[in-house]
Scaffold this motif. Structure first.
Motif, PDB file in Angstrom:
ATOM      1  N   PHE A  36     106.605   9.087  44.426  1.00 31.01           N
ATOM      2  CA  PHE A  36     106.347   8.875  45.816  1.00 31.01           C
ATOM      3  C   PHE A  36     105.728   7.277  45.943  1.00 31.01           C
ATOM      4  N   SER A  37     106.034   6.551  44.719  1.00 31.78           N
ATOM      5  CA  SER A  37     105.676   5.230  44.801  1.00 31.78           C
ATOM      6  C   SER A  37     106.386   4.405  45.513  1.00 31.78           C
ATOM      7  N   ARG A  74      92.842  22.502  46.970  1.00 30.13           N
ATOM      8  CA  ARG A  74      91.762  22.196  46.793  1.00 30.13           C
ATOM      9  C   ARG A  74      90.940  23.512  47.234  1.00 30.13           C
ATOM     10  N   THR A  85     109.321  21.809  53.239  1.00 27.71           N
ATOM     11  CA  THR A  85     108.862  22.947  54.353  1.00 27.71           C
ATOM     12  C   THR A  85     107.618  22.313  54.398  1.00 27.71           C
ATOM     13  N   TRP A  87     103.425  20.742  52.811  1.00 25.44           N
ATOM     14  CA  TRP A  87     102.528  20.447  51.414  1.00 25.44           C
ATOM     15  C   TRP A  87     101.454  21.643  51.369  1.00 25.44           C
ATOM     16  N   GLN A  95      96.140  24.262  53.758  1.00 22.95           N
ATOM     17  CA  GLN A  95      96.538  22.769  53.750  1.00 22.95           C
ATOM     18  C   GLN A  95      95.734  21.922  53.266  1.00 22.95           C
ATOM     19  N   ASN A  96      94.727  22.326  52.461  1.00 21.85           N
ATOM     20  CA  ASN A  96      93.709  21.503  51.999  1.00 21.85           C
ATOM     21  C   ASN A  96      94.200  20.970  50.606  1.00 21.85           C
ATOM     22  N   VAL A  97      95.055  20.128  50.615  1.00 22.04           N
ATOM     23  CA  VAL A  97      95.732  19.674  49.184  1.00 22.04           C
ATOM     24  C   VAL A  97      95.577  18.549  48.907  1.00 22.04           C
ATOM     25  N   LEU A 103     102.240   8.803  42.738  1.00 26.89           N
ATOM     26  CA  LEU A 103     102.012   7.267  43.199  1.00 26.89           C
ATOM     27  C   LEU A 103     102.049   6.240  42.463  1.00 26.89           C
ATOM     28  N   LEU A 105     102.528   3.119  39.482  1.00 29.36           N
ATOM     29  CA  LEU A 105     103.093   2.144  39.165  1.00 29.36           C
ATOM     30  C   LEU A 105     102.418   1.576  38.311  1.00 29.36           C
ATOM     31  N   GLU A 106     102.575   1.768  37.008  1.00 30.65           N
ATOM     32  CA  GLU A 106     101.887   1.042  36.022  1.00 30.65           C
ATOM     33  C   GLU A 106     102.580   0.671  34.802  1.00 30.65           C
TER      34      GLU A 106
ATOM     35  N   LYS B   9      97.519  -0.540  32.966  1.00 28.87           N
ATOM     36  CA  LYS B   9      97.225  -1.247  34.163  1.00 28.87           C
ATOM     37  C   LYS B   9      98.276  -1.282  35.203  1.00 28.87           C
ATOM     38  N   ASP B  10      97.638  -1.281  36.622  1.00 33.61           N
ATOM     39  CA  ASP B  10      98.536  -1.312  37.752  1.00 33.61           C
ATOM     40  C   ASP B  10      99.566  -2.395  37.535  1.00 33.61           C
ATOM     41  N   ILE B  11     100.881  -2.181  38.095  1.00 27.39           N
ATOM     42  CA  ILE B  11     101.813  -3.289  38.145  1.00 27.39           C
ATOM     43  C   ILE B  11     101.183  -4.342  39.253  1.00 27.39           C
ATOM     44  N   SER B 127     102.503  -0.189  49.409  1.00 30.88           N
ATOM     45  CA  SER B 127     102.191  -0.342  48.059  1.00 30.88           C
ATOM     46  C   SER B 127     101.135  -1.807  47.764  1.00 30.88           C
ATOM     47  N   PRO B 152     105.994   9.469  52.149  1.00 31.04           N
ATOM     48  CA  PRO B 152     104.317  10.039  52.049  1.00 31.04           C
ATOM     49  C   PRO B 152     103.327   8.962  51.786  1.00 31.04           C
ATOM     50  N   ALA B 153     103.994   7.997  50.976  1.00 19.99           N
ATOM     51  CA  ALA B 153     103.196   6.940  50.475  1.00 19.99           C
ATOM     52  C   ALA B 153     102.649   6.123  51.716  1.00 19.99           C
ATOM     53  N   ALA B 185      98.589  18.141  57.128  1.00 24.41           N
ATOM     54  CA  ALA B 185      98.530  18.932  56.037  1.00 24.41           C
ATOM     55  C   ALA B 185      98.545  17.821  54.887  1.00 24.41           C
ATOM     56  N   PRO B 188      94.044  15.986  55.825  1.00 21.57           N
ATOM     57  CA  PRO B 188      93.239  16.699  56.614  1.00 21.57           C
ATOM     58  C   PRO B 188      92.450  15.797  57.709  1.00 21.57           C
TER      59      PRO B 188
END
Lengths: 134, 218
Positions: A36-37, A74, A85, A87, A95-97, A103, A105-106, B9-11, B127, B152-153, B185, B188
């Motif tokens: 998802f990055s 959670r 469908t 998360w 739904q508390n996730v 994510l 990017l390293e 390290k983060d890019i 990002s 999502p990001a 979802a 929250p």
């Protein structure tokens, strides 16, 4: 689309670090890229091929570890992948996730030659050098 | 001899550092900063056009990010507020150093709230931290129901979702309830507002919340 920016940011960090260690040639770079990055490995490779030309990183192997998105409930602690469908937790429907992976990017590490790390010179204060046979 | 250097390290560490510097600078100036994200055409500029004239308690300024043209800046020029256009010349997002440069062109001495309108794109801008205090994502009814799940990001990194163009709800199969459910979802504590910049519906509620946020955050 922004992969070129990511690659040039990555190269700036590594080249600066390598210079401070007296490393003249980079042979391998290891990245961690989350699902998802927003960065796509294929586009990163293309960008790297172009941006590294004429630099000490030209021809270096770019290794990309793709990290799948992972959610943790959670409420019940279940770990699962996000589905089409939604998360919600597949075990308890909560739904508390929390997104705990995906994510990233390293820059994990890089390999270089003509190094001079035995002199105790450190980079920007965030890296550690290890020597290996090669 | 070959050497392995562990970086871990983060890019985008350099951008993040620059963004932290910006945040400190904004704090010192007593300015709150809102970074607005959306796909092209969702209505970022329209949100600013509808929001800024209604602000009574806070004084606004705008940094406009666009790939090319100054059309969005022209749309806002009549508001008589400090306004700087960043033309990225092809880049698909703003970064912290662009914002840093834009600040050199602005007089922010009488400003409480700075809006940064990002380049229309739901992937790349997510990002890049711009030193903002609040990230707002605008989603328009015409875009369909599946945007949060597909990007999502952008949604996860935002604190507010504005669902715009609600005047089009009768003409589309946009499932408002489902989108709100999916957004909650994911996150929250996400704050959501349904608005129509065309009819003005919902704008007052959003503006009221925003002014309150600026004052509370100070």
């Amino acid at each position: 689309m922004h992969e070129l920016s990511l690659i040039t940011a990555m190269m700036d960090l590594i080249l600066k670090d390598a210079q401070s260690r007296g490393i003249r040639k980079i042979t391998r770079v290891e990245l961690k890229v989350g699902e998802f990055s927003g960065a796509y490995p294929h586009a990163l490779r293309e960008a790297f091929a172009v941006a590294s030309r004429g630099t000490p990183m030209e021809g270096a192997e770019l290794v990309i570890e793709e990290v799948p998105a992972e959610l943790r409930c959670r409420e019940c602690g279940a770990v699962f992948r996000p589905s089409e469908t939604g998360w919600a937790c597949p075990s308890c429907r909560s739904q508390n996730v929390l997104l705990q992976g995906g994510l990233e990017l390293e820059i994990q590490s890089y390999h270089g030659r003509d190094g001079d790390v035995g002199q105790g010179r450190s980079g920007q204060g965030y890296s550690s050098g290890e020597q290996e046979e090669g | 001899m070959s050497v392995k250097v562990v970086v871990g390290k983060d890019i985008l560490a350099v951008n993040r550092k620059r963004a932290e510097d910006l945040r400190a600078r904004f704090k010192q100036m007593g300015i709150k900063v809102v970074n607005i994200l959306s796909s092209p055409g969702a209505g970022k500029t329209s949100v600013l056009e509808a929001t800024i004239p209604k602000l009574q308690k806070v004084r606004a300024a705008v940094i406009e990010g666009d790939v090319a043209t100054t059309r969005d800046a022209e749309r806002l020029s009549h508001l008589g507020i400090p306004l700087v256009q960043i033309t990225t010349l092809g880049a698909c997002h703003l970064d912290a150093s662009m914002v840093w440069k834009a600040l050199e062109e602005m007089d922010l001495s009488r400003v409480d709230l700075l809006f940064i309108e990002n380049v229309g794109n739901l992937i790349c801008p997510a990002s890049f931290d711009l030193g903002e205090n609040l990230r707002v994502v605008v989603l328009s009814v015409a875009e369909g129901t599946d945007k949060p799940a597909k990007y999502p990001a952008a949604f996860l990194s935002s604190q507010v979702v504005l669902i715009n163009k609600t005047d089009l709800l009768p003409y589309t199969d946009f499932d408002l309830k489902r989108v709100l459910g999916e957004v909650r979802a994911m996150k929250p504590d996400m704050r959501t507002f349904t608005i129509s910049c065309r009819t003005g519906e919902g704008i007052d509620k959003w503006v009221e919340w925003l002014e309150e946020w600026v004052r509370e955050a100070q």
